[in-house]
Design a protein around this motif. Structure first.
Motif, PDB file in Angstrom:
ATOM      1  N   MET C 166      37.460  -6.506  53.508  1.00  0.00           N
ATOM      2  CA  MET C 166      38.364  -5.748  52.631  1.00  0.00           C
ATOM      3  C   MET C 166      38.892  -6.632  51.514  1.00  0.00           C
ATOM      4  O   MET C 166      38.964  -6.218  50.353  1.00  0.00           O
ATOM      5  N   ALA C 167      39.289  -7.865  51.902  1.00  0.00           N
ATOM      6  CA  ALA C 167      39.827  -8.782  50.900  1.00  0.00           C
ATOM      7  C   ALA C 167      38.772  -9.088  49.841  1.00  0.00           C
ATOM      8  O   ALA C 167      39.080  -9.152  48.638  1.00  0.00           O
ATOM      9  N   SER C 168      37.492  -9.247  50.270  1.00  0.00           N
ATOM     10  CA  SER C 168      36.424  -9.490  49.293  1.00  0.00           C
ATOM     11  C   SER C 168      36.283  -8.296  48.358  1.00  0.00           C
ATOM     12  O   SER C 168      36.062  -8.455  47.151  1.00  0.00           O
ATOM     13  N   TRP C 169      36.364  -7.111  48.913  1.00  0.00           N
ATOM     14  CA  TRP C 169      36.270  -5.879  48.114  1.00  0.00           C
ATOM     15  C   TRP C 169      37.305  -5.927  46.985  1.00  0.00           C
ATOM     16  O   TRP C 169      36.980  -5.717  45.817  1.00  0.00           O
ATOM     17  N   VAL C 170      38.556  -6.225  47.352  1.00  0.00           N
ATOM     18  CA  VAL C 170      39.613  -6.249  46.345  1.00  0.00           C
ATOM     19  C   VAL C 170      39.358  -7.392  45.359  1.00  0.00           C
ATOM     20  O   VAL C 170      39.553  -7.246  44.149  1.00  0.00           O
ATOM     21  N   GLN C 171      38.905  -8.538  45.903  1.00  0.00           N
ATOM     22  CA  GLN C 171      38.663  -9.692  45.043  1.00  0.00           C
ATOM     23  C   GLN C 171      37.572  -9.370  44.022  1.00  0.00           C
ATOM     24  O   GLN C 171      37.674  -9.760  42.848  1.00  0.00           O
ATOM     25  N   GLN C 172      36.557  -8.601  44.434  1.00  0.00           N
ATOM     26  CA  GLN C 172      35.504  -8.213  43.485  1.00  0.00           C
ATOM     27  C   GLN C 172      36.048  -7.286  42.408  1.00  0.00           C
ATOM     28  O   GLN C 172      35.651  -7.364  41.247  1.00  0.00           O
ATOM     29  N   ARG C 173      36.960  -6.392  42.787  1.00  0.00           N
ATOM     30  CA  ARG C 173      37.610  -5.543  41.788  1.00  0.00           C
ATOM     31  C   ARG C 173      38.366  -6.404  40.782  1.00  0.00           C
ATOM     32  O   ARG C 173      38.346  -6.136  39.581  1.00  0.00           O
ATOM     33  N   ARG C 174      39.013  -7.436  41.272  1.00  0.00           N
ATOM     34  CA  ARG C 174      39.744  -8.299  40.353  1.00  0.00           C
ATOM     35  C   ARG C 174      38.779  -9.070  39.464  1.00  0.00           C
ATOM     36  O   ARG C 174      38.991  -9.178  38.250  1.00  0.00           O
ATOM     37  N   ALA C 175      37.734  -9.594  40.071  1.00  0.00           N
ATOM     38  CA  ALA C 175      36.737 -10.335  39.289  1.00  0.00           C
ATOM     39  C   ALA C 175      36.158  -9.440  38.199  1.00  0.00           C
ATOM     40  O   ALA C 175      35.856  -9.891  37.081  1.00  0.00           O
ATOM     41  N   ALA C 176      36.039  -8.126  38.500  1.00  0.00           N
ATOM     42  CA  ALA C 176      35.517  -7.177  37.515  1.00  0.00           C
ATOM     43  C   ALA C 176      36.582  -6.795  36.490  1.00  0.00           C
ATOM     44  O   ALA C 176      36.336  -5.967  35.611  1.00  0.00           O
ATOM     45  N   GLY C 177      37.781  -7.375  36.625  1.00  0.00           N
ATOM     46  CA  GLY C 177      38.841  -7.093  35.650  1.00  0.00           C
ATOM     47  C   GLY C 177      39.528  -5.758  35.849  1.00  0.00           C
ATOM     48  O   GLY C 177      40.343  -5.330  35.032  1.00  0.00           O
ATOM     49  N   ALA C 178      39.256  -5.080  36.998  1.00  0.00           N
ATOM     50  CA  ALA C 178      39.837  -3.760  37.205  1.00  0.00           C
ATOM     51  C   ALA C 178      41.282  -3.814  37.688  1.00  0.00           C
ATOM     52  O   ALA C 178      42.015  -2.845  37.581  1.00  0.00           O
ATOM     53  N   LEU C 179      41.671  -4.935  38.246  1.00  0.00           N
ATOM     54  CA  LEU C 179      43.090  -5.052  38.631  1.00  0.00           C
ATOM     55  C   LEU C 179      43.547  -6.497  38.429  1.00  0.00           C
ATOM     56  O   LEU C 179      42.749  -7.432  38.427  1.00  0.00           O
ATOM     57  N   ASP C 180      44.842  -6.661  38.235  1.00  0.00           N
ATOM     58  CA  ASP C 180      45.396  -7.977  37.924  1.00  0.00           C
ATOM     59  C   ASP C 180      45.925  -8.667  39.177  1.00  0.00           C
ATOM     60  O   ASP C 180      45.900  -8.097  40.273  1.00  0.00           O
ATOM     61  N   SER C 181      46.398  -9.894  38.997  1.00  0.00           N
ATOM     62  CA  SER C 181      46.871 -10.681  40.138  1.00  0.00           C
ATOM     63  C   SER C 181      47.996  -9.990  40.883  1.00  0.00           C
ATOM     64  O   SER C 181      48.095 -10.070  42.111  1.00  0.00           O
ATOM     65  N   ILE C 182      48.870  -9.323  40.134  1.00  0.00           N
ATOM     66  CA  ILE C 182      50.030  -8.706  40.771  1.00  0.00           C
ATOM     67  C   ILE C 182      49.596  -7.618  41.733  1.00  0.00           C
ATOM     68  O   ILE C 182      50.070  -7.540  42.873  1.00  0.00           O
ATOM     69  N   THR C 183      48.678  -6.771  41.268  1.00  0.00           N
ATOM     70  CA  THR C 183      48.183  -5.713  42.136  1.00  0.00           C
ATOM     71  C   THR C 183      47.430  -6.307  43.318  1.00  0.00           C
ATOM     72  O   THR C 183      47.581  -5.846  44.467  1.00  0.00           O
ATOM     73  N   PHE C 184      46.647  -7.329  43.073  1.00  0.00           N
ATOM     74  CA  PHE C 184      45.944  -8.007  44.157  1.00  0.00           C
ATOM     75  C   PHE C 184      46.937  -8.485  45.211  1.00  0.00           C
ATOM     76  O   PHE C 184      46.732  -8.316  46.418  1.00  0.00           O
ATOM     77  N   THR C 185      48.034  -9.070  44.742  1.00  0.00           N
ATOM     78  CA  THR C 185      49.032  -9.578  45.676  1.00  0.00           C
ATOM     79  C   THR C 185      49.644  -8.456  46.502  1.00  0.00           C
ATOM     80  O   THR C 185      49.950  -8.649  47.683  1.00  0.00           O
ATOM     81  N   ALA C 186      49.820  -7.278  45.882  1.00  0.00           N
ATOM     82  CA  ALA C 186      50.358  -6.142  46.635  1.00  0.00           C
ATOM     83  C   ALA C 186      49.419  -5.768  47.778  1.00  0.00           C
ATOM     84  O   ALA C 186      49.863  -5.477  48.897  1.00  0.00           O
ATOM     85  N   PHE C 187      48.108  -5.769  47.501  1.00  0.00           N
ATOM     86  CA  PHE C 187      47.144  -5.569  48.585  1.00  0.00           C
ATOM     87  C   PHE C 187      47.257  -6.687  49.610  1.00  0.00           C
ATOM     88  O   PHE C 187      47.291  -6.453  50.818  1.00  0.00           O
ATOM     89  N   ASP C 188      47.311  -7.907  49.099  1.00  0.00           N
ATOM     90  CA  ASP C 188      47.290  -9.069  49.972  1.00  0.00           C
ATOM     91  C   ASP C 188      48.437  -9.050  50.972  1.00  0.00           C
ATOM     92  O   ASP C 188      48.267  -9.439  52.133  1.00  0.00           O
TER      93      ASP C 188
END
Lengths: 306, 306, 306, 306, 306
Positions: C166-188
């Motif tokens: 799941m974490a990789s899934w979100v990380q790939q979304r971030r790498a694709a520029g679809a979400l920023d660090s803040i949103t990533f952290t909310a998932f995290d």
């Protein structure tokens, strides 16, 4: 709340003020007299001997222990949770005062910072008045500008409205570009905590321990005490009044203490000293922004803080 | 929930309404009669004397104390946790109302803010109806636009769907550039809390105290009470019925209270007043956005809030 | 878990299914027979009278009350903590489903969102299987693509690996520029919570209550029960078997309940219904992304959910 | 920690290994002999009969119940809090491993990620050694580069220093522009948690239950047990030794268990298996970065994990 | 706090130092003498026999068990919460030291970092002095620059002012552009925690357990003990003094322990070792920034840490 120095063990046996003995004294007297009559007639009335002995009382003891034990801890937990909530109020108003002096981009001695701190103090007092159902007008007038006081007197949940006012204050700072979203969020988290504190106090104030517990415990204690002389008279004779009063004192006094601390926001002698705590919060918040602390009038009774 | 003023100690002995005495009265009567028969026959039936005395009952006392004490605290904790969750519901809906008025970039009296607050209120009512298994349609229709009501009636977990709708609302604000990720996250954290509240209530509602405890406690209490007359008749004679009823009253009444508060979201007299609390949340949320509070019809029975 | 409707007080005395009576019946029968023999011989064997009376049993009562009370609450706390962890699992999988639909920048009905939700469901089932030591292969195959299933079957801590996915899934979304660090952290942060849930369940499953407690309680209960007939025979004669069975039933039944709920993730009748809860999570998560809920086969025994 | 399969009820009465019976056997033997002598002389020594009966022992029972009950729960809470802290250690090291593989911008199989995970494992082992006061050198050498080992051996609080090293690692990644402040903060929050875990363990290890409790409980238990034969000899005669040993066994065994689990980080049979848990953390962390798990030698005694 | 090695069971019966026996010895002697007189006169005074037996004392036992049990746990919770707060103080000062060395953009061995760490140490000592009402001047002078010491001596809540100073320090770093809002917020959250710790300690120090509990418990214990000889003399004769002293010792010693640990921040033998803990925090914080640890003078009494 009663705060007395620790006496030596002998003097503690005869303390009168601050114990609940005053309150239950008439009932104990009544019981003592009744026991005396029972002893004089050897437990016999109209030539009929009432057949009782200590054994059945130990059976009731189980129920009593459960009721008293439970209601006592449940009440004390309410008392202590109320205290913890007011402790948290101190912590989070202090934290917000720290944030406003170091994060808002305003100098610590500016008007605006002072206004925000006044809002924090007014928040504290209005929660106090809401919980005790007393009139907040004098304190609000002392602390806030007239138009805000007017607006507050029209609403039901005053602390929440003051919180709303604080949030607007911060939002205006952000709108003015003085702080960014991150800093705003840091304030906002502490506003969440204040909201939790208000709700927590309202919860304790509005939800008593389920009513049948009080009834059940009260009845068990009183029936037990009034039957006790008949159970003891045959085996301990003239010592009966002494023991009945001793046993009844312990149970009735506990029942009386429980009733006081169960509603910790009241104004009885053993309730939480909301006024003293409000003043303490006012003092420490003013100190943080470098304002002189107020001097409050002494309590009339030295060992009770209200 | 029953809220009655505190009477003086004497009147509290004779309170009838609001105690659980009504409910267990027939059983106590039955026990009293049985004890009377036992006394009349001196515990002898068909020329056979039933040989019992108080000693073995104190041995059972240990087990009884553990069962009653445990089930009582476990039930009360469920009751109080349910109350805490509804308190948290008040706190976090208030916090979200504060956030939407100060963080969403919309004026506090705008249509959209009012819609969001309506969602919060509908969330509260639909949780109430889910827990009490009552029909949410009237409340949903009163609060939400028809098409959303339609969509909600089709799903099983309605509060979660309303939460989903709130999250979409905020997401659309972000998509419109009105708020940034940080502010969105501040909303999101409070959505997490609402999700925890829903799940917490569902947990209490769906997981009773393990079934064998109820059975075991019930049996122990009732066998104990029905054997008790034989154990007391030899030593306290004609006082037996009185004592048996007294002892049985304390145990059976406690058993009855425990059964009521164990499921705190029901509609019995001592359950949590979900309706009253829902209305209170509606009032305070409307106050925050400056809307007039609703007036609700009075309860029929003054001292019961449902 | 057993969920039965509340019967009236009389019928509850004779419930057989779902109580633990079945399990301890042979032992109670043995004790009853033994007591009968003791009564017949008046506690005398080989012309030697065994000298016992109820007094020493009350001394043991203290120890019994402490052991039973302690082990009972400790076990119930384990049971309830297990339940709370699975409640939190429901809350946080729901929150993550909400986040993925509103924060990931993908439409709620997209393939990718559905895949993420499948991961959440597979996470739930694999935790279930890990705790119950059952085979996760069928559920994993049903929910996940074959290559991931293959990878998972090779590792020991499957839920952790799905979390990693799941974490990789979100990380790939971030790498694709679809979400920023803040949103990533909310998932995290919610991933942290899932990690805590897995660890919490593993803790309960791997750490029993210290072994000597079980031994000590077991011995005290059984020695007590087998000596009891000798202590009662002189004072209550032919009532001895009845009372011994009654007392032993309460102690042994409690011991048996405690043993069941101490390990809440097992498959005994009173353990937590992990399967039912897993299906409930699957249903609510699919509902959030607008997928039809699955229908699961009915349980065979209506009042037991597994 | 002892993990044994559940035996049937009869065999559990005769388990020898893993119970604390071994430890207190000599004292029980002494008591049994003493009781025998008391019985032989009918409680009379030098023509003086020691006048005791069971009644005063029930009065002491109250105190004993409070002491044993309190010390037992306080000790068990320490044990369980220690376990919870080590559970949290598992959760947060896993979370940090997840973060470093998905948030640090490095591929999961890179050298640097492996180094960070080695730091997490070394953190775990060094906490283990600090709590058990054993030598960490072999484990540190196995896991870390020589110069870091050298630096660590010079400091007192090794886990804190390793935490410091992890924070530097992340800080260097930020300085290199590989991650932003937000991601750094997400790491930092989990570092806070690790700091709390270290401090929590140190708190339990350095603060025993207040000393006078141990003394008081110990004395009450032993005086009680050594006076007991005199209290029972008149009423139960030749059964006295049996009952005295039985009662003393329950009290002394409980006292012995309490002493073991009070310090949960020791190496007695019932203490927490810190070594086993450290190895488990090592295994799961290596699995996360796709490294093969280590195989550890079997424990010598199958049912004890150290 | 007293830390003594575990003796063998026999020696523990005769430990004198560190138990509370010293303190209550005179009262026990008095009771023993009184009992002796009662025995000599067979409970008869002025030809009047005082009619008492053990039965009524078991009735009081219920009340005693509730009072002692409750006050004991409430006191111990205060003690342990105080300890937990000081444990949290250790954790969060360590975390802030870690943050300042890795997040502030300053080298770990710079002057400014050292100054911040000195503030953390001074914060610890000033909280210690505030709680114990001792003079903080020497410690403040040792740790802080003269002008700050001057400013601190003028205010009432010194730890809060030092916290304020820390926040200003970080705020100046931000104003200088050395750290961003996110990093500032990470510091700020730990400042919130320190604020909570100060408030938590103040709460325990300023709010005793409600006064009537102490009075009630004290009276019940003492009346019970002084009546006890009359209740025992008829049944156990010359053993009365021994038993009365034994029973009284357990109750009075417990009362004495409770009084000590109820106020955990005092300087009695069983209170929390605030000085030792402060020094430990100083040592570990200095170690983090690579400064040599201080050596403190040994305690005079080896097994007491103050």
């Amino acid at each position: 709340m009663i705060i007395r120095p620790r006496h030596n063990w002998l003097r503690m046996l005869f303390v009168w003020r601050g114990s609940v003995l005053q309150q239950i004294f008439p009932r104990l007297l009544l019981l003592g007299l009744m026991s005396l009559i029972v002893v004089v007639f050897h437990g016999e009335f109209f030539n009929y001997k009432i057949p009782l002995n200590p054994a059945p009382f130990t059976l009731i003891g189980v129920a009593l222990a459960i009721f008293l034990g439970f209601r006592n801890s449940a009440s004390y937990e309410r008392f202590w949770e109320g205290r913890r909530l007011w402790g948290a109020l101190l912590n989070y108003t202090r934290s917000l005062a720290r944030q406003v002096t170091t994060m808002s981009g305003l100098p610590a001695d500016s008007e605006q910072v002072a206004y925000f701190v006044q809002l924090l103090i007014a928040f504290t007092y209005s929660l106090n008045h809401q919980l005790r159902k007393t009139d907040p007008t004098p304190d609000l007038k002392r602390l806030l500008p007239p138009d805000l006081v007017q607006a507050l007197l029209a609403v039901k949940y005053k602390p929440i409205m003051i919180l709303q006012e604080m949030a607007s204050w911060v939002q205006q700072r952000r709108a003015a570009g003085a702080l960014d979203s991150i800093t705003f969020t840091a304030f906002d988290q502490n506003f969440n905590e204040l909201s939790n504190i208000v709700g927590g106090c309202e919860r304790i104030a509005s939800t008593p321990i389920p009513y049948p517990y009080s009834i059940l415990l009260h009845r068990t204690v009183y029936i037990y005490c009034f039957l006790l002389p008949f159970g003891l008279v045959d085996s301990i004779g003239w010592m009966t009044p002494l023991f009945v009063v001793f046993v009844s004192y312990t149970f009735m006094a506990l029942d009386a203490i429980i009733n006081e601390i169960e509603e910790p926001f009241g104004t009885e002698a053993n309730d939480l000293p909301l006024n003293t705590m409000s003043r303490m919060i006012e003092t420490t918040l003013l100190e943080i922004i470098g304002k002189p602390a107020l001097t409050f009038p002494q309590n009339k009774e030295a060992y009770i803080s209200d």
